[in-house]
Design a protein around this motif. Structure first.
Motif, PDB file in Angstrom:
ATOM      1  N   LEU A   1       8.271  -6.390   3.163  1.00 43.92           N
ATOM      2  CA  LEU A   1       8.585  -5.750   1.884  1.00 43.92           C
ATOM      3  C   LEU A   1       7.457  -5.941   0.869  1.00 43.92           C
ATOM      4  O   LEU A   1       7.172  -5.056   0.059  1.00 43.92           O
ATOM      5  N   ASP A   2       6.769  -7.085   0.916  1.00 46.92           N
ATOM      6  CA  ASP A   2       5.723  -7.352  -0.077  1.00 46.92           C
ATOM      7  C   ASP A   2       4.343  -6.882   0.384  1.00 46.92           C
ATOM      8  O   ASP A   2       3.355  -7.079  -0.320  1.00 46.92           O
ATOM      9  N   ASP A   3       4.252  -6.277   1.553  1.00 50.78           N
ATOM     10  CA  ASP A   3       2.995  -5.649   1.943  1.00 50.78           C
ATOM     11  C   ASP A   3       2.807  -4.385   1.115  1.00 50.78           C
ATOM     12  O   ASP A   3       3.739  -3.908   0.459  1.00 50.78           O
ATOM     13  N   MET A   4       1.586  -3.848   1.168  1.00 43.66           N
ATOM     14  CA  MET A   4       1.266  -2.723   0.281  1.00 43.66           C
ATOM     15  C   MET A   4       0.769  -1.519   1.081  1.00 43.66           C
ATOM     16  O   MET A   4       0.205  -1.677   2.163  1.00 43.66           O
ATOM     17  N   ILE A   5       1.017  -0.343   0.532  1.00 43.46           N
ATOM     18  CA  ILE A   5       0.454   0.870   1.124  1.00 43.46           C
ATOM     19  C   ILE A   5      -0.154   1.746   0.019  1.00 43.46           C
ATOM     20  O   ILE A   5       0.253   1.682  -1.141  1.00 43.46           O
ATOM     21  N   THR A   6      -1.134   2.538   0.439  1.00 44.42           N
ATOM     22  CA  THR A   6      -1.576   3.658  -0.394  1.00 44.42           C
ATOM     23  C   THR A   6      -1.467   4.900   0.474  1.00 44.42           C
ATOM     24  O   THR A   6      -1.571   4.831   1.692  1.00 44.42           O
ATOM     25  N   SER A   7      -1.249   6.022  -0.176  1.00 43.01           N
ATOM     26  CA  SER A   7      -0.889   7.215   0.576  1.00 43.01           C
ATOM     27  C   SER A   7      -1.737   8.406   0.141  1.00 43.01           C
ATOM     28  O   SER A   7      -2.720   8.259  -0.585  1.00 43.01           O
ATOM     29  N   THR A   8      -1.338   9.561   0.632  1.00 40.04           N
ATOM     30  CA  THR A   8      -2.156  10.765   0.481  1.00 40.04           C
ATOM     31  C   THR A   8      -1.370  11.880  -0.198  1.00 40.04           C
ATOM     32  O   THR A   8      -0.208  11.708  -0.561  1.00 40.04           O
ATOM     33  N   HIS A   9      -2.023  13.041  -0.287  1.00 42.15           N
ATOM     34  CA  HIS A   9      -1.341  14.238  -0.782  1.00 42.15           C
ATOM     35  C   HIS A   9      -0.137  14.588   0.093  1.00 42.15           C
ATOM     36  O   HIS A   9       0.772  15.264  -0.361  1.00 42.15           O
ATOM     37  N   ARG A  10      -0.143  14.155   1.352  1.00 39.02           N
ATOM     38  CA  ARG A  10       0.980  14.406   2.268  1.00 39.02           C
ATOM     39  C   ARG A  10       1.757  13.096   2.399  1.00 39.02           C
ATOM     40  O   ARG A  10       1.833  12.508   3.455  1.00 39.02           O
ATOM     41  N   GLY A  11       2.302  12.637   1.306  1.00 35.34           N
ATOM     42  CA  GLY A  11       2.695  11.242   1.243  1.00 35.34           C
ATOM     43  C   GLY A  11       4.175  10.902   1.249  1.00 35.34           C
ATOM     44  O   GLY A  11       4.534   9.729   1.265  1.00 35.34           O
TER      45      GLY A  11
ATOM     46  N   GLY B   1       4.096  12.183 -12.054  1.00 34.98           N
ATOM     47  CA  GLY B   1       3.192  12.177 -10.904  1.00 34.98           C
ATOM     48  C   GLY B   1       3.403  13.343  -9.958  1.00 34.98           C
ATOM     49  O   GLY B   1       2.469  13.971  -9.498  1.00 34.98           O
ATOM     50  N   GLY B   2       4.672  13.609  -9.625  1.00 32.43           N
ATOM     51  CA  GLY B   2       4.972  14.689  -8.695  1.00 32.43           C
ATOM     52  C   GLY B   2       4.705  14.305  -7.253  1.00 32.43           C
ATOM     53  O   GLY B   2       4.492  13.133  -6.917  1.00 32.43           O
ATOM     54  N   SER B   3       4.701  15.327  -6.412  1.00 32.80           N
ATOM     55  CA  SER B   3       4.617  15.133  -4.965  1.00 32.80           C
ATOM     56  C   SER B   3       3.405  14.318  -4.534  1.00 32.80           C
ATOM     57  O   SER B   3       3.489  13.510  -3.618  1.00 32.80           O
ATOM     58  N   MET B   4       2.271  14.513  -5.165  1.00 30.32           N
ATOM     59  CA  MET B   4       1.033  13.900  -4.671  1.00 30.32           C
ATOM     60  C   MET B   4       0.733  12.524  -5.247  1.00 30.32           C
ATOM     61  O   MET B   4      -0.299  11.948  -4.925  1.00 30.32           O
ATOM     62  N   HIS B   5       1.610  12.022  -6.123  1.00 31.01           N
ATOM     63  CA  HIS B   5       1.296  10.740  -6.754  1.00 31.01           C
ATOM     64  C   HIS B   5       2.462   9.750  -6.755  1.00 31.01           C
ATOM     65  O   HIS B   5       2.471   8.805  -7.550  1.00 31.01           O
ATOM     66  N   ALA B   6       3.426   9.973  -5.875  1.00 31.60           N
ATOM     67  CA  ALA B   6       4.596   9.094  -5.877  1.00 31.60           C
ATOM     68  C   ALA B   6       4.183   7.636  -5.683  1.00 31.60           C
ATOM     69  O   ALA B   6       3.380   7.311  -4.811  1.00 31.60           O
ATOM     70  N   ALA B   7       4.737   6.771  -6.521  1.00 33.68           N
ATOM     71  CA  ALA B   7       4.402   5.348  -6.464  1.00 33.68           C
ATOM     72  C   ALA B   7       5.640   4.529  -6.794  1.00 33.68           C
ATOM     73  O   ALA B   7       6.499   4.967  -7.564  1.00 33.68           O
ATOM     74  N   ASP B   8       5.733   3.374  -6.187  1.00 31.15           N
ATOM     75  CA  ASP B   8       6.787   2.422  -6.537  1.00 31.15           C
ATOM     76  C   ASP B   8       6.205   1.025  -6.358  1.00 31.15           C
ATOM     77  O   ASP B   8       6.234   0.468  -5.256  1.00 31.15           O
ATOM     78  N   PHE B   9       5.662   0.512  -7.441  1.00 28.57           N
ATOM     79  CA  PHE B   9       4.912  -0.739  -7.346  1.00 28.57           C
ATOM     80  C   PHE B   9       5.804  -1.912  -6.942  1.00 28.57           C
ATOM     81  O   PHE B   9       5.328  -2.865  -6.339  1.00 28.57           O
ATOM     82  N   ALA B  10       7.085  -1.823  -7.274  1.00 24.81           N
ATOM     83  CA  ALA B  10       7.995  -2.919  -6.898  1.00 24.81           C
ATOM     84  C   ALA B  10       8.117  -3.029  -5.380  1.00 24.81           C
ATOM     85  O   ALA B  10       8.461  -4.086  -4.848  1.00 24.81           O
ATOM     86  N   LEU B  11       7.822  -1.937  -4.679  1.00 28.52           N
ATOM     87  CA  LEU B  11       7.906  -1.929  -3.219  1.00 28.52           C
ATOM     88  C   LEU B  11       6.531  -1.960  -2.559  1.00 28.52           C
ATOM     89  O   LEU B  11       6.402  -1.709  -1.358  1.00 28.52           O
ATOM     90  N   GLY B  12       5.506  -2.239  -3.346  1.00 26.60           N
ATOM     91  CA  GLY B  12       4.154  -2.281  -2.785  1.00 26.60           C
ATOM     92  C   GLY B  12       3.590  -0.902  -2.491  1.00 26.60           C
ATOM     93  O   GLY B  12       2.603  -0.777  -1.765  1.00 26.60           O
TER      94      GLY B  12
END
Lengths: 333, 322
Positions: free
Chosen positions: A64-74, A104-115
């Motif tokens: 749960l505390d690991d992190m990801i970064t994603s893309t436009h297809r995210g 943010g919309g489709s291409m910028h979804a983020a949830d820092f609490a979930l990494g």
């Protein structure tokens, strides 16, 4: 607080868990496409349909505390890391209740609490951000791993190659996941990539492997090996997942009818479907139960998104500065 | 009181912030041996985990800093050459700057981009001599251009403590400026607050960065004939518009001397805002680099595209005639 039960609560690395994730992503994307067609989602989306096994398999190997970064297809990555489908969908629909409050919309979804450190709309841009986040976690004494998802189009971006060099040089706990769906928008890998994708990882001294990106179990196994190595201090890895994008690069194609894949190829590409590959591993009753649960979850998510308020235009530039500084107004004033 | 040079003030601010806050670290090219001198002694004091030499990968290490900031750190990146900011423009303007808004305020990106030696160093030619602070102001990235050692200390300190990305341009032509100062009096300087270096009644000269010293010299030369007020915005974004308006309200006349290219430079914005907000008794005048200037190599050619004192003197005389 999550309105809906998220992926992380369901032992995502089991056969049922993997199926639940790929099925959720599939239905999420199908419902989102419907909302694009109905005009409830403006700007369109980049559907992840067909590539679900990668997000499901990789994120099932994470804590749960690991992190990801994603893309436009995210959307798939964000859902697989545990984001609330209702709030992701509300974000796509530009609502105040969205993950990013409709900013943010489709291409910028983020949830820092979930990494989830954000999806990124510039191809290849997230690798270096991921490396920095991984370094910061290690400096703080943590053992988190950070995953950078990107497509085959990103492997020709200089900044991503620079990021691979940095990550390997400093033995950072990073997993580079290349989703090779054969196309950078419309350009084929053979027309875009000299050498190989794994060759890029090998050039920086990283363990690099190509795996079947249509099978969630296979992806999970490859990701687990790389994540374990990174967590133990063994440095970054590159996993190239071979996959196929079932739908358009972007829903814009549904109207524009750009021709770059013939029907036979698309039909053939869709023959191996990650939802089916994982689905047959479940007993019939179990699969039906998960399907019904996902269906109900998506009904709730769609209703939540469409019932949610639009953000107040007065606050269009809220959050522009973290300090709360206000920009000078535009218009005539 | 001891003498403090502008360059030493930057070094002192870095050292003080590294000592004060364990989240602060410095990264960049050749920072451990301190090729620019700004990071001198920091490796010995704070160790290799706080002072990181990076490969020549400006794009990656700029976004690496963004990622580290998302993880709670306060990176300070040193760029040896102002034009390196062009390489990392995407990473600063399109990534670091946009995270706060795009995530709905979920995070902050407190990165400082320090350019010790911005503008022309004379003799460094086309690709090492630009002064692109107006680009960052246009993009909405907080941008400071200190003129004096005490402001260099105070603004760099504030930039590091600020929760948003901040670009700090330290003009090459100001790095050697020295002041006699009480070190205990060095303090953070808030962003967006200008400084009247010399009060006057006839004309306001807005001067940016090293040009503040030229403006003060010209004001002294003209003192018998003209009373010149020298206003240093210190921060070009956010700009101290109220301070500008108050000064122009006293003088009614405006000259701006700015090391930007003329088109869409800071001088253009100052003049436009003054025209909207102030009661000017004469048309304002800008003293800037030419449109689209590429700084040529030969000394005479390099100097020919820099704003100079003769141009400023002529501009002041022009606005006073009307």
């Amino acid at each position: 607080m999550a309105l809906l039960t998220t992926v992380a609560a369901h032992a995502p690395d089991t056969d049922v868990g993997l199926y639940r994730t790929v099925r959720l992503i599939r239905r999420f994307e199908e419902r989102a496409v419907e909302l694009v067609r109905s005009g409830d989602i403006i700007g369109g989306i980049h559907p992840y349909t067909g590539q679900e096994a990668i997000a499901a398999g990789v994120c099932a190997a994470l804590r749960l505390d690991d992190m990801i970064t994603s893309t436009h297809r995210g959307h798939g990555h964000v859902l697989a890391k545990g984001a609330d489908p209702a709030r992701v969908l509300a974000e796509l629909a530009g609502r105040a209740t969205g993950l990013n409050k409709g900013r943010g919309g489709s291409m910028h979804a983020a949830d820092f609490a979930l990494g989830i450190l954000g999806a990124n709309a510039i191809v290849g841009a997230n690798g270096a951000i991921t490396a920095g986040a991984a370094w910061a976690a290690r400096q703080s004494g943590g053992d988190q791993v950070a995953v950078s998802f990107f497509g085959d189009g990103a492997v020709n971006q200089g900044v991503l190659l620079e990021a691979m060099n940095l990550a390997s040089l400093w033995r950072l706990p990073v997993l580079f996941v290349c989703e090779n769906n054969g196309y950078a928008t419309t350009l084929t890998v053979s027309d875009a990539v000299a050498g190989t994708i794994t060759g890029r990882g090998e050039a920086f001294g990283m363990p690099s492997a190509t795996v079947d990106g249509m099978d969630p179990r296979t992806v999970l196994a490859a990701a687990r090996e790389a994540v374990d190595r990174a967590r133990a201090g063994g440095g970054p890895s590159l996993v190239e997942c071979l996959t196929y994008r079932f739908d358009a690069h972007h829903t814009w194609e549904h109207k524009a009818r750009v021709r770059y894949r013939d029907d036979a190829e698309v039909l053939s590409g869709r023959e191996r479907d990650p939802v089916e590959i994982q689905g047959v591993r479940l007993a019939g009753g179990e699969r039906a139960r998960v399907d019904a649960e996902v269906e109900s979850m998506m009904d709730t998510a769609v209703a939540f998104a469409l019932d949610s308020p639009h953000p107040d235009p007065v606050g269009a530039l809220d959050h522009l500065y973290a300090t709360g500084m206000r920009a000078r107004p535009g218009g005539g004033g | 009181m001891p003498w403090l040079s502008y360059q030493k003030a930057l070094n002192r601010a870095l050292g003080d912030e590294l000592a004060r806050d364990p989240a602060v670290f410095v990264l960049g090219e050749d920072v451990r041996v301190a090729v620019s001198n700004v990071t001198a002694g920091l490796l010995k004091r704070f160790g290799p985990d706080r002072v990181l030499d990076t490969p020549l990968s400006e794009q990656a290490f700029t976004s690496f800093a963004t990622g580290a900031a998302l993880g709670g750190r306060r990176p300070v990146i040193e760029f040896q050459i102002p034009a390196l900011l062009y390489l990392a423009f995407e990473q600063i303007v399109n990534q670091a700057h946009k995270f706060s808004l795009m995530t709905g305020g979920q995070t902050r990106v407190p990165v400082t981009y320090l350019v010790p030696g911005s503008g022309s160093k004379t003799g460094w030619a086309g690709q090492h001599s630009d002064h692109p602070y107006a680009l960052f102001a246009h993009a909405g990235v907080k941008t400071v251009v200190p003129a004096t050692p005490e402001d260099a200390y105070g603004l760099l300190t504030t930039a590091i403590r600020d929760d948003d990305p901040v670009v700090v341009f330290a003009p090459a032509a100001a790095l050697g400026v020295r002041v006699d100062v009480d070190f205990d009096a060095l303090a953070p300087v808030p962003l967006g607050v200008g400084r009247v270096h010399r009060a006057g009644e006839d004309v306001t000269v807005v001067a940016v960065g090293h040009l503040v010293h030229d403006a003060l010299a010209v004001a002294e030369e003209l003192a018998g004939d003209v009373s010149v007020e020298v206003f240093d915005p210190r921060t070009v974004y956010p700009f101290d518009w109220d301070g500008l308006a108050a000064s122009v309200a006293r003088t009614g006349r405006l000259v701006v001397v700015d090391d930007s290219n003329r088109m869409c430079g800071i001088a253009a914005e100052v003049v436009a805002t003054a025209a909207e907000r102030c009661d000017l008794t004469a048309p304002p005048v800008r003293v800037t680099r030419p449109d689209g200037a590429v700084v040529p190599f030969a000394l005479g050619l390099d100097l020919a595209v820099q704003p100079d004192r003769a141009q400023l003197t002529a501009a002041i005389q022009k606005v006073l005639k009307q």
